[in-house]
Design a protein around this motif. Sequence first.
Motif, PDB file in Angstrom:
ATOM      1  N   LYS A 145      42.079  31.163  73.437  1.00  0.00           N
ATOM      2  CA  LYS A 145      42.851  32.203  72.753  1.00  0.00           C
ATOM      3  C   LYS A 145      42.967  31.940  71.266  1.00  0.00           C
ATOM      4  N   GLY A 146      42.369  30.850  70.811  1.00  0.00           N
ATOM      5  CA  GLY A 146      42.408  30.546  69.377  1.00  0.00           C
ATOM      6  C   GLY A 146      43.743  29.978  68.930  1.00  0.00           C
ATOM      7  N   LYS A 147      44.462  29.299  69.846  1.00  0.00           N
ATOM      8  CA  LYS A 147      45.772  28.764  69.488  1.00  0.00           C
ATOM      9  C   LYS A 147      45.665  27.399  68.800  1.00  0.00           C
ATOM     10  N   VAL A 148      44.534  26.746  68.955  1.00  0.00           N
ATOM     11  CA  VAL A 148      44.391  25.384  68.434  1.00  0.00           C
ATOM     12  C   VAL A 148      43.832  25.450  67.019  1.00  0.00           C
ATOM     13  N   SER A 168      34.621  33.674  64.988  1.00  0.00           N
ATOM     14  CA  SER A 168      34.696  34.577  66.139  1.00  0.00           C
ATOM     15  C   SER A 168      36.069  35.253  66.146  1.00  0.00           C
ATOM     16  N   SER A 169      36.246  36.227  67.049  1.00  0.00           N
ATOM     17  CA  SER A 169      37.484  37.018  66.999  1.00  0.00           C
ATOM     18  C   SER A 169      38.700  36.145  67.309  1.00  0.00           C
ATOM     19  N   THR A 170      38.511  35.030  68.027  1.00  0.00           N
ATOM     20  CA  THR A 170      39.643  34.120  68.244  1.00  0.00           C
ATOM     21  C   THR A 170      39.478  32.848  67.420  1.00  0.00           C
ATOM     22  N   GLY A 171      38.549  32.878  66.454  1.00  0.00           N
ATOM     23  CA  GLY A 171      38.287  31.692  65.645  1.00  0.00           C
ATOM     24  C   GLY A 171      39.354  31.452  64.602  1.00  0.00           C
ATOM     25  N   ALA A 172      39.199  30.339  63.894  1.00  0.00           N
ATOM     26  CA  ALA A 172      40.230  29.902  62.946  1.00  0.00           C
ATOM     27  C   ALA A 172      40.502  30.944  61.870  1.00  0.00           C
ATOM     28  N   VAL A 173      39.459  31.521  61.300  1.00  0.00           N
ATOM     29  CA  VAL A 173      39.645  32.431  60.172  1.00  0.00           C
ATOM     30  C   VAL A 173      40.446  33.660  60.585  1.00  0.00           C
ATOM     31  N   ASN A 174      40.053  34.270  61.698  1.00  0.00           N
ATOM     32  CA  ASN A 174      40.773  35.453  62.151  1.00  0.00           C
ATOM     33  C   ASN A 174      42.203  35.119  62.553  1.00  0.00           C
ATOM     34  N   THR A 175      42.383  33.996  63.249  1.00  0.00           N
ATOM     35  CA  THR A 175      43.731  33.630  63.687  1.00  0.00           C
ATOM     36  C   THR A 175      44.656  33.413  62.498  1.00  0.00           C
ATOM     37  N   VAL A 176      44.183  32.638  61.521  1.00  0.00           N
ATOM     38  CA  VAL A 176      45.024  32.363  60.352  1.00  0.00           C
ATOM     39  C   VAL A 176      45.315  33.640  59.578  1.00  0.00           C
ATOM     40  N   ALA A 177      44.286  34.458  59.379  1.00  0.00           N
ATOM     41  CA  ALA A 177      44.483  35.697  58.619  1.00  0.00           C
ATOM     42  C   ALA A 177      45.468  36.614  59.330  1.00  0.00           C
ATOM     43  N   MET A 178      45.419  36.641  60.661  1.00  0.00           N
ATOM     44  CA  MET A 178      46.356  37.510  61.394  1.00  0.00           C
ATOM     45  C   MET A 178      47.753  36.929  61.364  1.00  0.00           C
ATOM     46  N   ASN A 179      47.859  35.598  61.482  1.00  0.00           N
ATOM     47  CA  ASN A 179      49.181  34.966  61.404  1.00  0.00           C
ATOM     48  C   ASN A 179      49.845  35.214  60.059  1.00  0.00           C
ATOM     49  N   LEU A 180      49.033  35.229  59.019  1.00  0.00           N
ATOM     50  CA  LEU A 180      49.574  35.458  57.686  1.00  0.00           C
ATOM     51  C   LEU A 180      49.801  36.941  57.415  1.00  0.00           C
ATOM     52  N   LEU A 203      47.489  39.132  56.916  1.00  0.00           N
ATOM     53  CA  LEU A 203      46.505  39.698  55.997  1.00  0.00           C
ATOM     54  C   LEU A 203      45.705  40.810  56.660  1.00  0.00           C
ATOM     55  N   ILE A 204      45.454  40.652  57.941  1.00  0.00           N
ATOM     56  CA  ILE A 204      44.730  41.684  58.681  1.00  0.00           C
ATOM     57  C   ILE A 204      45.474  41.980  59.977  1.00  0.00           C
ATOM     58  N   GLN A 205      45.301  43.170  60.500  1.00  0.00           N
ATOM     59  CA  GLN A 205      45.958  43.543  61.747  1.00  0.00           C
ATOM     60  C   GLN A 205      45.057  43.277  62.947  1.00  0.00           C
ATOM     61  N   GLU A 206      43.773  43.553  62.765  1.00  0.00           N
ATOM     62  CA  GLU A 206      42.788  43.417  63.843  1.00  0.00           C
ATOM     63  C   GLU A 206      41.842  42.280  63.498  1.00  0.00           C
ATOM     64  N   PRO A 207      41.305  41.572  64.494  1.00  0.00           N
ATOM     65  CA  PRO A 207      40.289  40.555  64.183  1.00  0.00           C
ATOM     66  C   PRO A 207      39.076  41.203  63.511  1.00  0.00           C
ATOM     67  N   GLN A 208      38.618  40.585  62.446  1.00  0.00           N
ATOM     68  CA  GLN A 208      37.428  41.094  61.749  1.00  0.00           C
ATOM     69  C   GLN A 208      36.168  40.533  62.401  1.00  0.00           C
ATOM     70  N   ILE A 209      35.113  41.332  62.361  1.00  0.00           N
ATOM     71  CA  ILE A 209      33.832  40.841  62.873  1.00  0.00           C
ATOM     72  C   ILE A 209      32.988  40.394  61.688  1.00  0.00           C
ATOM     73  N   PHE A 210      32.640  39.102  61.696  1.00  0.00           N
ATOM     74  CA  PHE A 210      31.911  38.564  60.551  1.00  0.00           C
ATOM     75  C   PHE A 210      30.411  38.442  60.803  1.00  0.00           C
ATOM     76  N   LEU A 211      30.068  37.959  62.003  1.00  0.00           N
ATOM     77  CA  LEU A 211      28.657  37.620  62.230  1.00  0.00           C
ATOM     78  C   LEU A 211      27.850  38.811  62.739  1.00  0.00           C
ATOM     79  N   ALA A 212      28.407  39.558  63.692  1.00  0.00           N
ATOM     80  CA  ALA A 212      27.684  40.696  64.233  1.00  0.00           C
ATOM     81  C   ALA A 212      28.004  41.932  63.412  1.00  0.00           C
TER      82      ALA A 212
END
Lengths: 306, 314
Positions: free
Chosen positions: B61-64, A138-150, A152-161
């Motif tokens: 917020k996806g902080k965890v 999801s937009s606040t899920g692990a994959v998007n969060t990690v990718a944004m922290n690194l 790699l991406i600027q905006e959350p990507q939509i994967f499922l929809a």
Amino acid sequence: MKLIKDRAKARSYREFLYILPFLAIVALFAYYPLYGWFYAFFDYKPPFPLTWEKFVGLKWFQTMVSNKVRINQLLEVMRNTFAISGLSLAFSWFPMVFAVFLNEIKARTYKRFVQTVTTLPNFISWVLVYSIAFSVFSSTGAVNTVAMNLGLIQEPQIFLASPDHVWFKMWLWLTWKNAGWAAIMYIAAISGIDEEMITAAKIDGASRMKIIWHITLPSLLPTYFVIVMLNLANFLTNGMEQFYVFQNAFNKDYIQVLDLYVYNLAMGNGGYSLSVAVSMFKSIISVILLCVTNGVSKLVRGQGFI
Amino acid sequence: MELHISTEKPKTTKLKMKYGIGDRLISIVTYVVYALFSFVCIYPFYYIFINSISANDLSDKGKVLFWPLGIHFSNYANVLKIPDLFNALTVSVERTVIGTALTVLFAAFLGYMFTRESLWHRKFWYRFVIATMYFNAGIIPWYITMKNLGLTNNFWGYIWPVVIQPFYIVLCKTFVESTPKELQEAAEIDGAGTLKIFFRVILPIVKPILATIAIFAAVAQWNSFQDTLLLVTDNKLFTLQFVLYQYINQASSLKGLINNASGTVNIAASLAKAQTATSIRMTVTVLVVTPIILVYPIFQRFFVKGIMIGAVKG
């Protein structure tokens, strides 16, 4: 003498009576529903009972291909079915290779751990897989969060929809769920390989890759062959659960496989009769596929799998 | 080559350790690839678990990501307050227990009966049952049948259609055939009938295979989703899987319901505990997956054994 014979006969019948209730259950839930295929030849509108006035012959089979919209829809569904089944078939060697290299790991605890962990997803339902997918992607899920922290991406990507790479994603989820489990069969087969053959090869100076290529893989080929044949026999059968839970308004054009189409037709605008006609058409092709693959298996291995 | 072995014995024992550079490289790559694959398989479960026990405003917020933040367990208590969810849990447990017990018992009995030479037209009836593995009427004919039988919106609609599983019967039959016939013959001489032999002699010896079947059947019952989707509209009969699916799609409307019900007065203080769509989803997911994870390692050895028996047969 006659008394003994009568007794044996009485017991034979009595034992039949013991299993009769169970046979009745089988008849009721597996054989009796087959009569429902008649609905494909009638204009059935629930809840009204079936009468001969509603007999329409092959109308529904013609409806399937009657106009451009229907034809396009059927073609789209077939395209999705072929794409997803084709991907599974093309990568059907993956569990075998997974098992082969897992067997190369010498640390037993680590091997055990990998096997345990990778088999686990097989035991959860598709709803849970979907829930996991939803959470992780999801937009606040692990994959998007990690990718944004690194960065790699600027905006959350939509994967499922999203309509992108649907077939590949579905294949990935299927592999995530099943690869470890499917590998067990090969691991069992590997453990049946004659140790002496491998020792002999080692003495002759064969490298590990050579041993895998010349000993391990050839001894797994018969198992792999059966898997490929089963894959072919079930080419039109993807099941509907995975695609039902993952379907949404965005990916609908790419995710609707034959099994899901049958369900959507019945629940949506198509009606029961058309849905049964489509499912019958699928069943007939599946039976032919099963007979052909079984025949091929008999030719190649000398035994079928039915 | 043979001479080579016999003259230089110590070298052969060392051979195991003597890998070339290529082989070492394979080792390293293999370890890394399997570590990654394992991570991909296990991390989502861990991720959802830590989120379900973390502060809800942070999880939303996806902080965890790697460890729980602001640990609290009130999500579980709150989620179980949803009346539908508790009810669904009961339905799921009931169908799993009843369905598994019947499936296992029937598989054992039929597996045994199909080994009885004396059974009237044994081969025919065996094939009659086994053939059902290879065809399927399709969902609509099946649904209409269930409707005609009064099994829609009926708890037994979860049970009766699946209690007779040909594959389990094959497993049991193979197992019974592998046990010494003398046991049955001895019991027969002692005057035991067909049924008595089953309960006194067969049932105790087939226990190992029944354990395997029980795991398979229980997991199938617990995971079943499609039958609820097709047969049930009465929310008293919804299963946990079905409710979870609904929650994933409508968690946002539920959070209001729970937050109102639990009367969160002090908003600032309870922000960490107020339900969010994410927290509900994650918590229910953990509830649904936990029984599988608990049962799984204990019985892993059983199903490996089971698949071997099946592989030998097939």
